[in-house]
Design an enzyme around this catalytic site. Structure first.
Site, mmCIF file in Angstrom:
data_model
loop_
_atom_site.group_PDB
_atom_site.id
_atom_site.type_symbol
_atom_site.label_atom_id
_atom_site.label_comp_id
_atom_site.label_asym_id
_atom_site.label_seq_id
_atom_site.Cartn_x
_atom_site.Cartn_y
_atom_site.Cartn_z
ATOM 1 C CG HIS A 139 -0.202 0.091 2.523
ATOM 2 N ND1 HIS A 139 0.151 1.287 3.122
ATOM 3 C CD2 HIS A 139 0.257 -0.877 3.345
ATOM 4 C CE1 HIS A 139 0.789 1.053 4.250
ATOM 5 N NE2 HIS A 139 0.872 -0.257 4.411
ATOM 6 C CG HIS A 148 13.517 -3.823 -14.198
ATOM 7 N ND1 HIS A 148 14.507 -4.614 -14.722
ATOM 8 C CD2 HIS A 148 12.464 -4.659 -13.991
ATOM 9 C CE1 HIS A 148 14.077 -5.861 -14.831
ATOM 10 N NE2 HIS A 148 12.836 -5.913 -14.372
#
Length: 211
Positions: A139, A148
């Site tokens: 979250h 990446h």
């Protein structure tokens, strides 16, 4: 629903294979791929030429998929994205059907979310970023452009990742950590402290090493 446009794949390496398989699962039309030279493509996708061949297609009529992967730097991916954006092209956002993505997550243009990933509530992911196989983003994380997040990474809640950062395979980032721009996190690392811009860290716990 917006009409899907034909797709041109930029690149033909291993990352391209993963993306092509997702596109075929979604029954997207693929016009072909570009690369410096013609190479074998296991899906028999047509070779269109070098990247300059894209300019023969009007930006309004195609979507691009950035299939340039990154081992430790995202610079080439970023160059491809920014160059063709400057010419008016749009990059397709790709999400594998097995990924779990919260309805409250915000995804930038050209984001690629691979098989088995979990994107939890109120995550923000910047343009042209890869969230690779089985990564877990908890979250309120915020991930910048051109990053990446490699296979198997775990980002706990409220982690911030700056632009152009590469987080290596299987790395773990604890909650509330701030990682700067153009950082490299080594594979398997455990990050317990904030990491400043342009640093490389590795180990468990992660410590700074020379780039």
């Amino acid at each position: 629903m917006m009409e899907s446009k034909p797709i041109v794949i930029v690149g033909n390496g291993g990352h391209a294979r993963v993306l092509i398989e997702i596109l075929l699962m979604q029954q997207r039309q693929i016009l072909g791929y570009t690369a410096p030279t013609e190479e074998h493509n296991p899906y028999n996708i047509v070779y269109l030429g070098t990247d300059e061949a894209i300019l023969q297609h009007e930006p309004e009529r195609v979507e691009l998929v950035n299939a340039i992967g990154s081992v430790s730097t995202t610079e080439l991916r970023e160059h491809v994205f920014t160059f063709f954006k400057s010419k008016g092209y749009r990059f397709c956002t790709i999400i594998h059907p097995s990924a779990i993505v919260s309805n409250t997550a915000m995804l930038g243009e050209g984001v690629q979310i691979m098989a088995g990933t979990i994107i939890q509530p109120f995550v923000r992911i910047g343009n042209n970023t890869i969230i690779n196989t089985s990564a877990s983003i908890d979250h309120d994380c915020c991930i910048g452009d051109h990053c990446h997040i490699a296979p198997g990474c775990v980002l706990s809640g409220n982690v911030t990742v700056g632009k152009g950062t590469h987080i290596g395979t299987g790395a773990n980032i604890i909650q509330n950590i701030k990682i700067g721009n153009n950082v490299i996190i080594g594979a398997g690392s455990l990050v317990l402290r904030n990491v400043h811009d342009d640093k490389k860290v590795y180990g468990s716990p992660a410590k700074e090493v020379s780039k």
